[in-house]
Design an enzyme around this catalytic site. Sequence first.
Site, PDB file in Angstrom:
ATOM      1  N   SER A 161       0.916  -1.174  -0.017  1.00  0.00           N
ATOM      2  CA  SER A 161      -0.063  -0.147  -0.025  1.00  0.00           C
ATOM      3  C   SER A 161       1.056   1.192   0.050  1.00  0.00           C
ATOM      4  CB  SER A 161      -1.216   0.037   1.231  1.00  0.00           C
ATOM      5  OG  SER A 161      -2.054   1.045   1.125  1.00  0.00           O
ATOM      6  N   THR A 162       0.774   1.891   0.927  1.00  0.00           N
ATOM      7  CA  THR A 162       1.606   3.566   1.039  1.00  0.00           C
ATOM      8  C   THR A 162       3.049   3.148   0.844  1.00  0.00           C
ATOM      9  OG1 THR A 162      -0.038   4.179   2.294  1.00  0.00           O
ATOM     10  CG2 THR A 162       2.032   5.504   2.277  1.00  0.00           C
ATOM     11  N   HIS A 188      -2.491  -1.193  -3.315  1.00  0.00           N
ATOM     12  CA  HIS A 188      -3.519  -0.273  -3.189  1.00  0.00           C
ATOM     13  C   HIS A 188      -3.411   1.093  -4.093  1.00  0.00           C
ATOM     14  CE1 HIS A 188      -4.229  -2.172   1.168  1.00  0.00           C
ATOM     15  NE2 HIS A 188      -4.720  -2.870   0.019  1.00  0.00           N
ATOM     16  N   MET A 276       0.020   1.283   5.097  1.00  0.00           N
ATOM     17  CA  MET A 276      -0.769   1.404   6.362  1.00  0.00           C
ATOM     18  C   MET A 276      -1.909   0.557   6.384  1.00  0.00           C
ATOM     19  SD  MET A 276      -2.906   4.982   5.773  1.00  0.00           S
ATOM     20  CE  MET A 276      -4.113   5.172   4.452  1.00  0.00           C
ATOM     21  N   ASP A 279      -4.341  -4.854   5.769  1.00  0.00           N
ATOM     22  CA  ASP A 279      -4.644  -5.669   4.810  1.00  0.00           C
ATOM     23  C   ASP A 279      -3.165  -6.561   4.484  1.00  0.00           C
ATOM     24  OD1 ASP A 279      -6.012  -6.886   2.684  1.00  0.00           O
ATOM     25  OD2 ASP A 279      -5.341  -5.284   1.231  1.00  0.00           O
TER      26      ASP A 279
END
Length: 335
Positions: A161-162, A188, A276, A279
């Site tokens: 993600s991030t 993401h 973050m 998941d």
Amino acid sequence: MDILVADDSAFMRRVITNILAAQKDFRLAAVARNGKEAVSLASEQEFSLILLDVSMPVMDGLEALIKLKEQTSVPVIMLSGDDDRKTIMEALALGAVDFIKKPTSLMKVGKKWTENFCLRLKAVVSAEESNEEQLPLQQDLHNLEDPQPHNKFSAVVIGASTGGPGVLLKLIGQLPERIQLPIFIVQHMPKEFTPSFAARMNQETNADVVEAADEERILPKVYLCPGNYHMTVSNGKIKLDQRPKLHGTRPAVDYLFRSAAAVYGNQLTAVILTGMGKDGALGMKEVKKRGGYTIAQDEKTSVVFGMPRSAIEEDAVDEVLSLEMIGRRLRRIVG
């Protein structure tokens, strides 16, 4: 946390100013109307975070990012519109930690957009300011021998993600010229950007990198899940669907990891990277339960340690490795 905002749009500057003013943890320390002003301000003041628009006069965001990375280690988040997709991919390759899609009108600046905006800023700055304490499971393996995992593997799944795009570009760039098994990636990312990201990754390697398609037959390629779809694997094919979001996101890492665990069992490698939230943690647990090999990125090389930390806390991780070591592992597994 002191924030520098660089954007030539008076509308966007007003939106960000209002949001930051309502947050006790944020302080708008300076405003720039072009990249040149941003570079100059960053050389004169200390900031916790820089928000940098892609399209600006005098000096655009990409040129400014290059100069900023030469003079400071302050994390940079890019602000982008729909027309900035290719430039955003280049910015992530150059060291921007994340990007946020700008609203097209005041009507689009709702509670959901504002909450997501603030969460992403806090995640990046909190990670940057976190202390050097290590979790018990975490190991510094930078200088240790690189052992060959014991299993014969048939597939690799990766979740991020991030901070993930920049990390993934580095990992994909380390792949051997020909890979012997499929690599499935959930990052993401909004649907408008995944085609450009797949194309950008494809430039980094001789292996084929594609945006996955529904019912596509699985081959030794790198498959990126398209935005706004969940990706699973079944009967030698990729399945895409739009069931409800999981952990507030679509695609979700957990859906991919669980389905791959059921298909590949102990011949699966799962890697959870920077991001973050949580998941992927339960998906990693399922992979480990079925005898697969699980890796989490370490805190030092993660932009945000949330997803790796959650997997570690679920006791779902075999090894916690630096980005460099993950790249070495993957090269041996897929080559």
